[in-house]
Design a protein around this motif. Structure first.
Motif, PDB file in Angstrom:
ATOM      1  N   THR A 292       0.844  -1.206   0.000  1.00 26.27           N
ATOM      2  CA  THR A 292       0.000   0.000   0.000  1.00 26.27           C
ATOM      3  C   THR A 292       0.875   1.250   0.000  1.00 26.27           C
ATOM      4  N   ALA A 293       0.218   2.384  -0.255  1.00 26.87           N
ATOM      5  CA  ALA A 293       0.922   3.672  -0.323  1.00 26.87           C
ATOM      6  C   ALA A 293       1.612   4.015   0.992  1.00 26.87           C
ATOM      7  N   SER A 294       1.089   3.515   2.108  1.00 24.87           N
ATOM      8  CA  SER A 294       1.651   3.880   3.418  1.00 24.87           C
ATOM      9  C   SER A 294       3.097   3.388   3.594  1.00 24.87           C
ATOM     10  N   GLU A 295       3.513   2.440   2.764  1.00 26.27           N
ATOM     11  CA  GLU A 295       4.892   1.923   2.907  1.00 26.27           C
ATOM     12  C   GLU A 295       5.936   2.782   2.183  1.00 26.27           C
ATOM     13  N   LEU A 296       5.465   3.719   1.364  1.00 27.42           N
ATOM     14  CA  LEU A 296       6.415   4.554   0.599  1.00 27.42           C
ATOM     15  C   LEU A 296       7.237   5.440   1.528  1.00 27.42           C
ATOM     16  N   LYS A 297       8.501   5.631   1.193  1.00 30.90           N
ATOM     17  CA  LYS A 297       9.365   6.497   2.016  1.00 30.90           C
ATOM     18  C   LYS A 297       9.975   7.581   1.121  1.00 30.90           C
ATOM     19  N   SER A 298       9.960   8.809   1.620  1.00 28.13           N
ATOM     20  CA  SER A 298      10.436   9.931   0.785  1.00 28.13           C
ATOM     21  C   SER A 298      11.918   9.775   0.415  1.00 28.13           C
ATOM     22  N   LYS A 299      12.710   9.133   1.317  1.00 30.70           N
ATOM     23  CA  LYS A 299      14.151   9.003   1.025  1.00 30.70           C
ATOM     24  C   LYS A 299      14.413   8.154  -0.240  1.00 30.70           C
ATOM     25  N   TRP A 300      13.447   7.283  -0.604  1.00 36.52           N
ATOM     26  CA  TRP A 300      13.654   6.463  -1.805  1.00 36.52           C
ATOM     27  C   TRP A 300      13.773   7.330  -3.065  1.00 36.52           C
ATOM     28  N   PHE A 301      13.175   8.524  -2.999  1.00 39.43           N
ATOM     29  CA  PHE A 301      13.056   9.329  -4.223  1.00 39.43           C
ATOM     30  C   PHE A 301      14.112  10.438  -4.317  1.00 39.43           C
ATOM     31  N   LYS A 302      15.038  10.465  -3.348  1.00 42.60           N
ATOM     32  CA  LYS A 302      16.098  11.503  -3.369  1.00 42.60           C
ATOM     33  C   LYS A 302      16.994  11.283  -4.587  1.00 42.60           C
ATOM     34  N   GLY A 303      17.139  12.314  -5.400  1.00 40.73           N
ATOM     35  CA  GLY A 303      18.013  12.243  -6.577  1.00 40.73           C
ATOM     36  C   GLY A 303      17.422  11.425  -7.725  1.00 40.73           C
ATOM     37  N   ILE A 304      16.179  11.036  -7.588  1.00 42.88           N
ATOM     38  CA  ILE A 304      15.523  10.232  -8.640  1.00 42.88           C
ATOM     39  C   ILE A 304      14.775  11.172  -9.594  1.00 42.88           C
ATOM     40  N   ARG A 305      14.973  10.954 -10.890  1.00 48.15           N
ATOM     41  CA  ARG A 305      14.303  11.839 -11.850  1.00 48.15           C
ATOM     42  C   ARG A 305      13.024  11.230 -12.411  1.00 48.15           C
ATOM     43  N   SER A 306      12.981   9.891 -12.425  1.00 46.39           N
ATOM     44  CA  SER A 306      11.768   9.251 -12.966  1.00 46.39           C
ATOM     45  C   SER A 306      11.513   7.928 -12.255  1.00 46.39           C
ATOM     46  N   VAL A 307      10.248   7.641 -12.023  1.00 47.11           N
ATOM     47  CA  VAL A 307       9.882   6.401 -11.334  1.00 47.11           C
ATOM     48  C   VAL A 307       8.795   5.676 -12.150  1.00 47.11           C
ATOM     49  N   GLY A 308       8.915   4.366 -12.189  1.00 47.35           N
ATOM     50  CA  GLY A 308       7.900   3.546 -12.866  1.00 47.35           C
ATOM     51  C   GLY A 308       7.081   2.811 -11.812  1.00 47.35           C
ATOM     52  N   VAL A 309       5.765   2.774 -12.014  1.00 43.69           N
ATOM     53  CA  VAL A 309       4.887   2.072 -11.069  1.00 43.69           C
ATOM     54  C   VAL A 309       4.191   0.940 -11.812  1.00 43.69           C
ATOM     55  N   THR A 310       4.228  -0.235 -11.213  1.00 49.37           N
ATOM     56  CA  THR A 310       3.537  -1.369 -11.822  1.00 49.37           C
ATOM     57  C   THR A 310       2.833  -2.169 -10.725  1.00 49.37           C
ATOM     58  N   GLY A 311       1.970  -3.083 -11.137  1.00 50.31           N
ATOM     59  CA  GLY A 311       1.262  -3.901 -10.149  1.00 50.31           C
ATOM     60  C   GLY A 311       0.982  -5.268 -10.723  1.00 50.31           C
ATOM     61  N   GLY A 312       0.837  -6.248  -9.839  1.00 48.55           N
ATOM     62  CA  GLY A 312       0.560  -7.619 -10.260  1.00 48.55           C
ATOM     63  C   GLY A 312      -0.886  -7.767 -10.728  1.00 48.55           C
ATOM     64  N   THR A 313      -1.204  -8.939 -11.210  1.00 47.53           N
ATOM     65  CA  THR A 313      -2.554  -9.163 -11.739  1.00 47.53           C
ATOM     66  C   THR A 313      -3.607  -9.219 -10.630  1.00 47.53           C
ATOM     67  N   SER A 314      -3.153  -9.271  -9.370  1.00 50.13           N
ATOM     68  CA  SER A 314      -4.107  -9.262  -8.255  1.00 50.13           C
ATOM     69  C   SER A 314      -4.101  -7.919  -7.529  1.00 50.13           C
ATOM     70  N   THR A 315      -3.547  -6.912  -8.172  1.00 52.08           N
ATOM     71  CA  THR A 315      -3.489  -5.583  -7.531  1.00 52.08           C
ATOM     72  C   THR A 315      -4.593  -4.695  -8.086  1.00 52.08           C
ATOM     73  N   PRO A 316      -5.488  -4.211  -7.205  1.00 57.21           N
ATOM     74  CA  PRO A 316      -6.555  -3.356  -7.725  1.00 57.21           C
ATOM     75  C   PRO A 316      -6.029  -1.993  -8.170  1.00 57.21           C
ATOM     76  N   ASN A 317      -6.679  -1.411  -9.165  1.00 56.47           N
ATOM     77  CA  ASN A 317      -6.213  -0.126  -9.695  1.00 56.47           C
ATOM     78  C   ASN A 317      -6.322   1.006  -8.676  1.00 56.47           C
ATOM     79  N   TRP A 318      -7.290   0.888  -7.736  1.00 55.38           N
ATOM     80  CA  TRP A 318      -7.403   1.969  -6.747  1.00 55.38           C
ATOM     81  C   TRP A 318      -6.172   2.021  -5.843  1.00 55.38           C
ATOM     82  N   ILE A 319      -5.533   0.889  -5.596  1.00 59.11           N
ATOM     83  CA  ILE A 319      -4.316   0.923  -4.765  1.00 59.11           C
ATOM     84  C   ILE A 319      -3.160   1.522  -5.574  1.00 59.11           C
ATOM     85  N   ILE A 320      -3.091   1.158  -6.861  1.00 58.39           N
ATOM     86  CA  ILE A 320      -2.031   1.733  -7.725  1.00 58.39           C
ATOM     87  C   ILE A 320      -2.197   3.260  -7.785  1.00 58.39           C
ATOM     88  N   ASN A 321      -3.462   3.717  -7.928  1.00 53.49           N
ATOM     89  CA  ASN A 321      -3.706   5.166  -7.988  1.00 53.49           C
ATOM     90  C   ASN A 321      -3.294   5.860  -6.686  1.00 53.49           C
TER      91      ASN A 321
END
Ligand code: SF4
Length: 278
Positions: free
Chosen positions: A239-268
């Protein structure tokens, strides 16, 4: 920072179908609705279904009456028989692609082949497929070294639907060296292959990958593994609650993907949270 979401990320056709059937049934019936095991490998969706009155059970002994939904993974034929004997109403949401693998296992077994399923032995889908070969199928995966027990046999091979096609080719190649005769059904599922391909493509264009989905989901974990194998820094979150801001330091682009059992509302939600954090 740019955020890209993989096209086709999230629910596949088979999972969407099973979820819709479950919600529909929960709304219509006044009686208890059960699924044999969690309907999908995503704890957040399973919890939502529970709130709607759809309860996972691991053992039919716990049910006296009501409706049993068979999940997209399918089940061992013994479970269907037991449910029928109990007089449960059965709604079979086995994915048509899984059903094809079950049918192929049955045909190969009847034709006298030693059925070999390439996949994960403990995965519920594989456990179900084995049942269609009268519990005589052997399960192997890309790490299985000892294949001599198949030397000189007539082997009938099928794949767990979520298996990567390259892995399937690699394992069937090894079996070819052992078998007297070999019959192969490619039962890998397109949905998984398409999501894997699109995810791998994206790893070329981004600095970081976020893979969203149940930690207990084999196909989501595989997506994360594939991204890491491409040398990409990858985080697998539920879930989104696991994201940490430090992961994105110095990052210019990020790709998001999900498995076939991942609902789109969680990806959003994940995409929204990444925007907030950056
Ligand atoms: S991944 Fe493929 S086989 Fe599995 S449920 Fe989805 S569509 Fe069906």
């Amino acid at each position: 920072m740019k955020i890209f979401v993989v096209k086709n990320a999230g629910f596949c056709f088979g999972v969407k179908r099973a979820i819709n059937l479950a919600f529909e049934k929960a709304k219509k019936t006044g009686k208890r609705v059960y699924t044999f095991g969690p309907l999908i490998h995503n704890p957040q969706v399973v919890e939502e279904l529970r709130r709607e009155g759809v309860h996972p059970v691991q053992n039919l002994k716990k049910i006296k009456s009501g409706t049993l939904i068979i999940r997209s993974h399918g089940v061992h034929p013994r479970i269907l028989l037991e449910a029928k004997k109990k007089g449960l109403k059965i709604i079979d949401a086995t994915c048509p692609f899984v059903r094809r693998a079950q049918r192929n296992a049955r045909v190969l077994h009847k034709e006298g082949y030693q059925v070999v399923v390439v996949g994960e032995a403990h995965h519920p889908e594989v456990q179900g497929i084995i049942g269609y070969a009268d519990d005589q199928a052997k399960v192997i995966n890309s790490n299985t070294r000892e294949l001599d027990f198949l030397r000189g046999k007539r082997i009938g091979v099928i794949a767990q639907t979520t298996l990567n096609l390259d892995t399937f080719k690699q394992v069937t190649g090894k079996l070819l060296e052992k078998a007297r005769e070999i019959k192969i059904f490619n039962t890998t599922c397109n949905a998984t292959a398409i999501a894997q391909k699109a995810t791998l493509e994206m790893t070329k264009d981004v600095d970081l990958m976020i893979v969203v989905g149940g930690k207990n989901s084999a196909n989501t974990s595989r997506l994360a593994k594939l991204c890491r194998e491409k040398g990409k820094t990858t985080y697998h979150i539920e879930t989104a609650s696991e994201l940490k801001s430090k992961w994105f330091k110095g990052i210019r682009s990020v790709g998001v993907t999900g498995g076939t059992s991942t609902p789109n509302w969680i990806i959003n939600q994940v995409v929204e949270k990444i925007r907030d954090l950056t």
